[in-house]
Design an enzyme around this catalytic site. Structure first.
Site, PDB file in Angstrom:
ATOM      1  CE  LYS A 222      -3.251   2.344   2.653  1.00 52.83           C
ATOM      2  NZ  LYS A 222      -4.455   2.332   4.161  1.00 52.83           N
ATOM      3  CD  GLU A 228       8.876  -5.550   7.278  1.00 54.09           C
ATOM      4  OE1 GLU A 228       9.065  -4.641   6.774  1.00 54.09           O
ATOM      5  OE2 GLU A 228       8.891  -6.156   8.583  1.00 54.09           O
ATOM      6  N   GLY A 282      -5.192  -2.448   5.166  1.00 55.02           N
ATOM      7  CA  GLY A 282      -4.589  -2.957   4.337  1.00 55.02           C
ATOM      8  C   GLY A 282      -4.728  -4.739   4.868  1.00 55.02           C
ATOM      9  NE  ARG A 283      -6.403  -3.404  11.409  1.00 52.81           N
ATOM     10  CZ  ARG A 283      -6.054  -2.299  11.071  1.00 52.81           C
ATOM     11  NH1 ARG A 283      -4.410  -2.415  10.420  1.00 52.81           N
ATOM     12  NH2 ARG A 283      -6.129  -2.115  11.778  1.00 52.81           N
ATOM     13  CD  GLU A 368      -1.654  -3.992  11.528  1.00 48.15           C
ATOM     14  OE1 GLU A 368      -0.816  -4.619  11.540  1.00 48.15           O
ATOM     15  OE2 GLU A 368      -2.306  -4.387   9.717  1.00 48.15           O
ATOM     16  CG  HIS A 399      -5.051 -35.383  16.534  1.00 46.52           C
ATOM     17  ND1 HIS A 399      -4.991 -36.648  17.375  1.00 46.52           N
ATOM     18  CD2 HIS A 399      -5.368 -35.198  15.943  1.00 46.52           C
ATOM     19  CE1 HIS A 399      -5.815 -37.806  17.071  1.00 46.52           C
ATOM     20  NE2 HIS A 399      -6.421 -36.506  16.167  1.00 46.52           N
ATOM     21  CE  LYS A 512       5.642  -0.714  10.017  1.00 45.46           C
ATOM     22  NZ  LYS A 512       4.998   0.085   8.860  1.00 45.46           N
TER      23      LYS A 512
HETATM   24  O1  F6P Z   1       2.301  -4.202   9.776  1.00 47.64           O
HETATM   25  C1  F6P Z   1       2.300  -2.856   9.771  1.00 47.64           C
HETATM   26  C2  F6P Z   1       1.180  -2.650   8.054  1.00 47.64           C
HETATM   27  O2  F6P Z   1       0.935  -0.958   7.848  1.00 47.64           O
HETATM   28  C3  F6P Z   1      -0.019  -3.131   7.697  1.00 47.64           C
HETATM   29  O3  F6P Z   1      -1.260  -2.856   8.378  1.00 47.64           O
HETATM   30  C4  F6P Z   1       0.327  -3.725   6.110  1.00 47.64           C
HETATM   31  O4  F6P Z   1      -0.888  -4.526   6.039  1.00 47.64           O
HETATM   32  C5  F6P Z   1       1.570  -4.478   6.196  1.00 47.64           C
HETATM   33  O5  F6P Z   1       1.790  -3.076   7.247  1.00 47.64           O
HETATM   34  C6  F6P Z   1       2.365  -4.292   4.965  1.00 47.64           C
HETATM   35  O6  F6P Z   1       2.047  -2.118   4.194  1.00 47.64           O
HETATM   36  P1  F6P Z   1       2.277  -2.030   2.698  1.00 47.64           P
HETATM   37  O7  F6P Z   1       0.913  -2.567   2.196  1.00 47.64           O
HETATM   38  O8  F6P Z   1       2.283  -0.760   2.455  1.00 47.64           O
HETATM   39  O9  F6P Z   1       3.915  -2.883   2.513  1.00 47.64           O
END
Ligand code: F6P
Length: 547
Positions: A222, A228, A282-283, A368, A399, A512
């Site tokens: 987003k 990452e 995002g979620r 979240e 199990h 972060k």
């Molecule tokens: O972990 C925080 C967060 O902002 C989530 O809400 C989101 O889904 C994820 O990081 C990834 O963010 P992006 O889509 O901006 O890379």
């Protein structure tokens, strides 16, 4: 101070400005819980032979049986009063109407518009967002069909066989969960893989054995600033350039983002960027362009079925009376368990291997969204908020951790999810799977069924452990869309009752920021100057790193 519903102090978007525990009905719910303490689920079922159907709700093929909770019809009616006192109906309208209910980020919350049919209108600042949604859907469908038909070719002229989604959090869990759930709908010969973790083992394993000539990377972020995702995307680009040369990037990388500038800065042609908007959290984003990798493998028509299923639940959530409203019921039952019975956790137990990633997906959605301790007014919340959500598919979980569900000292309310018709032809397997689902909910509710006296203590089961059972007719894109929307709106209901902003996630920021500064220190020669524990751990890592 307790308030009545006539004095609920509702704000401009219908949110209550008082704490949930200050509502008049809260005290009644506390007293009602104490009254129920001496009752067992067995007694409640004996008292009313119709309880199973009386405490069940159905909508568009979905069934929610909530009879195996320690509740009565009075519990439900008190919870409905709580919803009214908290202005839930106004809140639902505020969300669907595009009010800026994500106050800390000053954003509307319109993931529901992602599944609005073409021709419907949802105005945000005077602009119809449904039109933009369908423009992007059209572009996604075009790309998906080009790839599926083999017309979109990589740099060497060969068709795409593997789509690698690179993203994390909502930009990974939604596509990954839905892909695993819907693999039976995938086109033969086109598969998806997912890279999320900054841990290099993740991308290493995904790239191993892949043919660059037939691989398309979908960089999903987003913000397009998530470290990452960017490091994984750079590693993937280098891997491709090393094998096919720099000119190949345009044919092997597309992006999904709200941030066109960063996408261009990364080197992806804006013509290959699929847009979404800041009013999609995002979620909540899998029905947006974040679902592109899923659409490529299952096709545009099936992807639109997922949207249609979600839209069906959206309409139900918006229109149905609170008493018959599945997300409202599910949300209020969770409030009952969390705030009045003291439950700390919620187990989600899909009796379907295809839904193996659903608990992880719901973990982000729920924790979240509602893992908050200040309310929309910035005040400390006086009541418990989101439960710890976890789970695994049945029967495997039986199990592993079900021992604790049956006999542990912590009561964990559980959602059992079953699918009536499997997509395979192994009838004996499915009968056994479903028998286990039904047996588990019975054992949790009723324990030894009155035979406790005949058993030694270690073999006795007290029962009265609550569960919901959700049944889907089949697992299809449509019903998966329904399930996603059901839980999204359940989370909304709870957030609204607790008075939290369910749509920000400031809690992940500190970690972060600290990681960035520690990362700088790890790469430098400076002696670390943090706490003695972290300093020693960093020194140990640096010694190994340099050797
Ligand atoms: O972990 C925080 C967060 O902002 C989530 O809400 C989101 O889904 C994820 O990081 C990834 O963010 P992006 O889509 O901006 O890379």
């Amino acid at each position: 101070m307790r308030r009545s519903s006539q004095d609920a102090g509702l704000g401009s978007t219908g949110e209550s400005s008082v704490s949930p525990s200050e509502t008049f009905v809260w005290g009644e719910l506390v007293a009602h819980h104490a009254e129920l303490a001496a009752t067992t689920m067995g007694e409640l079922f004996d008292r009313d032979p119709r309880r199973g159907s009386a405490l069940s709700a159905k909508y568009d093929g979905l069934v929610l049986d909530y009879s195996k909770n320690l509740i009565t019809e009075r519990t439900v009616s008190l919870l409905m009063r709580l919803a009214r006192e908290r202005g839930l109906a106004t809140g639902i309208e505020a969300m669907f109407g595009g009010a800026r209910i994500n106050t800390t980020e000053d954003r509307a919350v319109l993931h529901t518009a992602l599944r609005s049919p073409a021709g419907e209108t949802v105005l945000l600042d005077g602009v119809d967002v449904v039109r933009s949604v369908h423009d992007v859907l059209g572009r996604m469908s075009h790309l998906a069909e080009e790839i599926r038909s083999g017309r979109w070719c990589g740099a060497t002229g060969r068709p795409v066989r593997t789509v690698v989604n690179i993203g994390i959090g909502g930009s990974d869990l939604g596509p990954a969960m839905t892909y695993h759930a819907l693999r039976e709908f995938a086109q033969d010969g086109v598969e998806a893989r997912f890279v999320s973790n900054v841990d290099g083992h993740d991308i290493d394993r995904v790239l191993r054995g892949l043919d660059p000539a037939t691989t398309l990377f979908v960089i999903s972020s987003k913000t397009f600033t998530t470290v990452e995702t960017l490091i994984n995307a750079r590693t993937a680009r280098q891997w491709l350039v090393d094998r096919l040369g720099a000119d190949a990037v345009g044919k092997h990388f597309v992006a999904v983002s709200t941030n066109a500038d960063e996408v261009a800065a990364f080197g992806i042609d804006p013509a290959n960027m699929f847009e979404f908007w800041d009013w999609v959290g995002g979620r909540y984003s899998v029905p947006s362009a974040i679902g592109l990798s899923l659409m490529i493998v299952i096709g545009s028509g099936q992807f639109r079925e997922l949207l249609a299923g979600a839209h069906s639940i959206d309409s139900h959530f918006r229109m149905a009376p609170l008493e018959d409203n599945l997300p409202v019921l599910l949300g209020l039952l969770g409030i009952w368990h969390r705030n009045f019975c003291g439950a700390q956790a919620l187990a989600v137990l899909p009796y379907d291997q295809r839904l193996a990633l659903l608990p992880a997906y719901l973990q982000q959605l729920d924790m979240e969204s509602n893992g908050k301790s200040v309310d929309r007014y910035g005040r400390a919340i006086a009541v418990d908020t989101a439960p710890i959500l976890w789970g695994a598919p049945g029967t495997n979980g039986q199990h592993a951790f079900f021992q604790l569900l049956h006999q542990g000292t912590t009561i964990v309310p559980s959602d059992f999810i079953g699918v009536l018709e499997p997509a395979h032809s192994h009838r004996a397997h499915h009968d056994l799977l479903m028998a286990n689902l039904f047996a588990q909910t019975r054992a949790l509710a009723f324990g030894d069924l009155g035979n406790a006296g005949e058993r030694p203590p270690h073999r006795s089961f007290a029962g009265d452990r609550p569960s919901n059972t959700i049944l889907l007719p089949r697992l299809t894109p449509y019903t998966l869309g329904q399930l996603i929307a059901l839980y999204e709106h359940k989370v909304f209901v709870q957030g609204w009752i607790w008075g939290v902003n369910s749509f920000d996630q400031w809690g992940v920021e500190l970690g972060k920021k600290l990681a960035t500064s520690i990362h700088d220190d790890l790469e430098s020669d400076r002696a670390p100057s943090l706490d003695s524990s972290t300093n020693a751990l960093m020194r140990r890592y640096r010694r190994v790193r340099r050797s």
